[in-house]
Scaffold this motif. Structure first.
Motif, PDB file in Angstrom:
ATOM      1  N   THR A 137       0.635  32.566   1.761  1.00  0.00           N
ATOM      2  CA  THR A 137       0.736  31.723   3.093  1.00  0.00           C
ATOM      3  C   THR A 137       1.954  32.267   3.832  1.00  0.00           C
ATOM      4  OG1 THR A 137       2.177  30.088   1.958  1.00  0.00           O
ATOM      5  CG2 THR A 137      -0.148  29.974   1.673  1.00  0.00           C
ATOM      6  N   PHE A 138       1.991  32.087   4.982  1.00  0.00           N
ATOM      7  CA  PHE A 138       3.029  32.591   6.079  1.00  0.00           C
ATOM      8  C   PHE A 138       2.797  31.728   7.310  1.00  0.00           C
ATOM      9  CE2 PHE A 138      -0.514  35.128   7.535  1.00  0.00           C
ATOM     10  CZ  PHE A 138      -0.215  35.288   8.585  1.00  0.00           C
ATOM     11  N   PHE A 139       3.881  31.390   7.684  1.00  0.00           N
ATOM     12  CA  PHE A 139       4.194  30.694   9.312  1.00  0.00           C
ATOM     13  C   PHE A 139       3.990  31.790  10.227  1.00  0.00           C
ATOM     14  CE2 PHE A 139       5.576  27.499   6.695  1.00  0.00           C
ATOM     15  CZ  PHE A 139       4.750  26.130   7.253  1.00  0.00           C
ATOM     16  N   HIS A 140       3.560  31.674  11.304  1.00  0.00           N
ATOM     17  CA  HIS A 140       3.532  32.394  12.457  1.00  0.00           C
ATOM     18  C   HIS A 140       3.212  31.547  13.575  1.00  0.00           C
ATOM     19  CE1 HIS A 140       2.899  36.103  14.777  1.00  0.00           C
ATOM     20  NE2 HIS A 140       1.774  35.631  15.440  1.00  0.00           N
ATOM     21  N   LYS A 141       4.088  31.455  14.508  1.00  0.00           N
ATOM     22  CA  LYS A 141       4.213  30.773  15.784  1.00  0.00           C
ATOM     23  C   LYS A 141       3.926  29.469  15.511  1.00  0.00           C
ATOM     24  CE  LYS A 141       2.906  34.590  18.965  1.00  0.00           C
ATOM     25  NZ  LYS A 141       4.053  34.605  19.496  1.00  0.00           N
ATOM     26  N   GLY A 142       4.507  29.005  14.366  1.00  0.00           N
ATOM     27  CA  GLY A 142       4.549  27.412  14.140  1.00  0.00           C
ATOM     28  C   GLY A 142       3.416  26.796  13.290  1.00  0.00           C
ATOM     29  N   GLU A 143       2.556  27.752  13.026  1.00  0.00           N
ATOM     30  CA  GLU A 143       1.196  27.428  12.537  1.00  0.00           C
ATOM     31  C   GLU A 143       0.871  28.245  10.946  1.00  0.00           C
ATOM     32  OE1 GLU A 143      -2.416  26.467  14.484  1.00  0.00           O
ATOM     33  OE2 GLU A 143      -1.785  28.019  15.790  1.00  0.00           O
ATOM     34  N   LEU A 144       0.532  27.402  10.075  1.00  0.00           N
ATOM     35  CA  LEU A 144       0.332  28.009   8.623  1.00  0.00           C
ATOM     36  C   LEU A 144      -0.796  28.641   8.302  1.00  0.00           C
ATOM     37  CD1 LEU A 144       1.663  27.970   5.727  1.00  0.00           C
ATOM     38  CD2 LEU A 144       0.676  25.798   5.211  1.00  0.00           C
ATOM     39  N   TYR A 145      -0.579  30.007   7.869  1.00  0.00           N
ATOM     40  CA  TYR A 145      -1.750  30.585   7.563  1.00  0.00           C
ATOM     41  C   TYR A 145      -1.821  31.116   6.212  1.00  0.00           C
ATOM     42  CZ  TYR A 145      -2.075  32.152  12.588  1.00  0.00           C
ATOM     43  OH  TYR A 145      -2.175  32.097  13.856  1.00  0.00           O
TER      44      TYR A 145
END
Length: 327
Positions: A137-145
């Motif tokens: 998982t990773f956060f990008h622009k405040g969203e979790l992917y």
């Protein structure tokens, strides 16, 4: 500047994952060679992980869907809690010679994840009832992917890479999108595989490394690249490198490097590649049960376009076992 790293950083722990937390500790996990537990250790430096005390924080079930072949745990942080993602198979895991893993999540509210209770949050339902493993998982622009490997029975091969947004750390919010499938010569030696994704955001770009081919000498790493402002759920946003970016280096005695993760140096100035490799090629019996994929680390360089340069797997600095005995 990164301090000199002594390799291996941890013995006999394949699929290594390192998380550097704000408390100043590096948290390490990886596949235990008996595939029956999830282990954690921590240390203030990468070199000290080698001798750090290891704690088993979860054990496989006696029966049912979480009872066999516990693979590739990763420890992540979200919403001020710890999460461990891992793959597990049922006790009837072999069906037509195909593994039958699914992805699961553990949660801990403890400040120190080596202590306190880990709660099973259940399976991450991807909407596809097929072999699945190696979630990250990773956060990008405040969203979790969520990025993971899964088999599509209509596509040749054992696993492709998929991405989706998450509603919470154990639930997907969007439909899976396939980013890459095994198709190039270096991805299809022994097995047709894209697996072990790891995400790195730097220099205005998002990079996803992954591993291809069977887990022997042919195992190697590939790379996907997107611009940070592009739609990461659009496959057209991603460019796939046509050659492996990290592979066996016989001159350094390193074979089958892959299933990597990323962390940073102690001073925070350098990006560190974490990966596993063996230092011999003659494997007796099933490679799955050869325990000597050692966890390793080395600094990443960067080219003039802001892309990572992985170099070659570094030679050993420390003693390593070469028997099938599990440490």
């Amino acid at each position: 500047m990164a301090k000199e790293i002594l390799n291996p950083i941890v013995l006999q722990r394949a699929d290594p994952f390192v998380y550097k937390h704000s408390d100043g500790y590096y948290y390490f996990t990886g596949s235990h060679p008996l595939y029956d537990r999830i282990v954690l250790r921590r240390a203030k430096t990468l070199n000290e992980l080698h001798d750090a005390e290891e704690t088993a924080v979860w054990w496989k079930h006696e029966s049912g869907p979480l009872s066999e072949l516990i693979w590739a745990p990763e420890i992540h942080r979200a919403n001020d809690k710890w999460y461990i993602y891992f793959a597990a198979a049922p006790d009837t895991n072999i069906d037509d010679d195909t593994f039958n893993h699914r992805m699961y999540v553990l949660e801990s509210a403890s400040d120190n994840p080596l202590e306190g209770e880990w709660v099973e949050k259940g399976e991450v339902d991807t909407g596809m009832s097929t072999f699945a493993l190696d979630a990250t998982t990773f956060f990008h622009k405040g969203e979790l992917y969520y990025v993971w490997a899964q088999q599509d029975l209509e596509i040749k091969g054992h696993s492709n890479l998929y991405i989706a947004k998450m509603e919470n750390p154990w639930t997907l919010k969007t439909e899976p999108v396939m980013l890459t499938k095994p198709e190039l010569p270096w991805e299809i030696k022994g097995f047709w595989v894209n697996e072990g994704p790891a995400v790195l955001s730097k220099n205005g770009k998002v990079f996803i490394t992954f591993s291809g081919s069977a887990t022997g000498v042919d195992y190697c790493m590939g790379l996907l690249t997107a611009n940070e402002d592009d739609d990461l759920l659009n496959p057209e946003s991603w460019t796939k490198s046509q050659e492996p970016v990290f592979q066996s280096a016989p001159e350094n005695g390193q074979y089958g490097p892959g299933h990597n993760s990323f962390t940073e140096s102690e001073d925070g100035n350098d990006t560190i590649l974490i990966y596993h490799a063996r230092n011999y090629t003659e494997i007796v019996g099933d490679p799955l049960y050869d325990p000597n994929r050692q966890a390793r680390a080395q600094k990443i360089e960067w080219d003039e376009n802001g892309n990572p340069v992985f170099g070659k797997p570094a030679p050993d600095d420390r003693w390593t076992p070469k028997t099938r005995d599990v440490l």
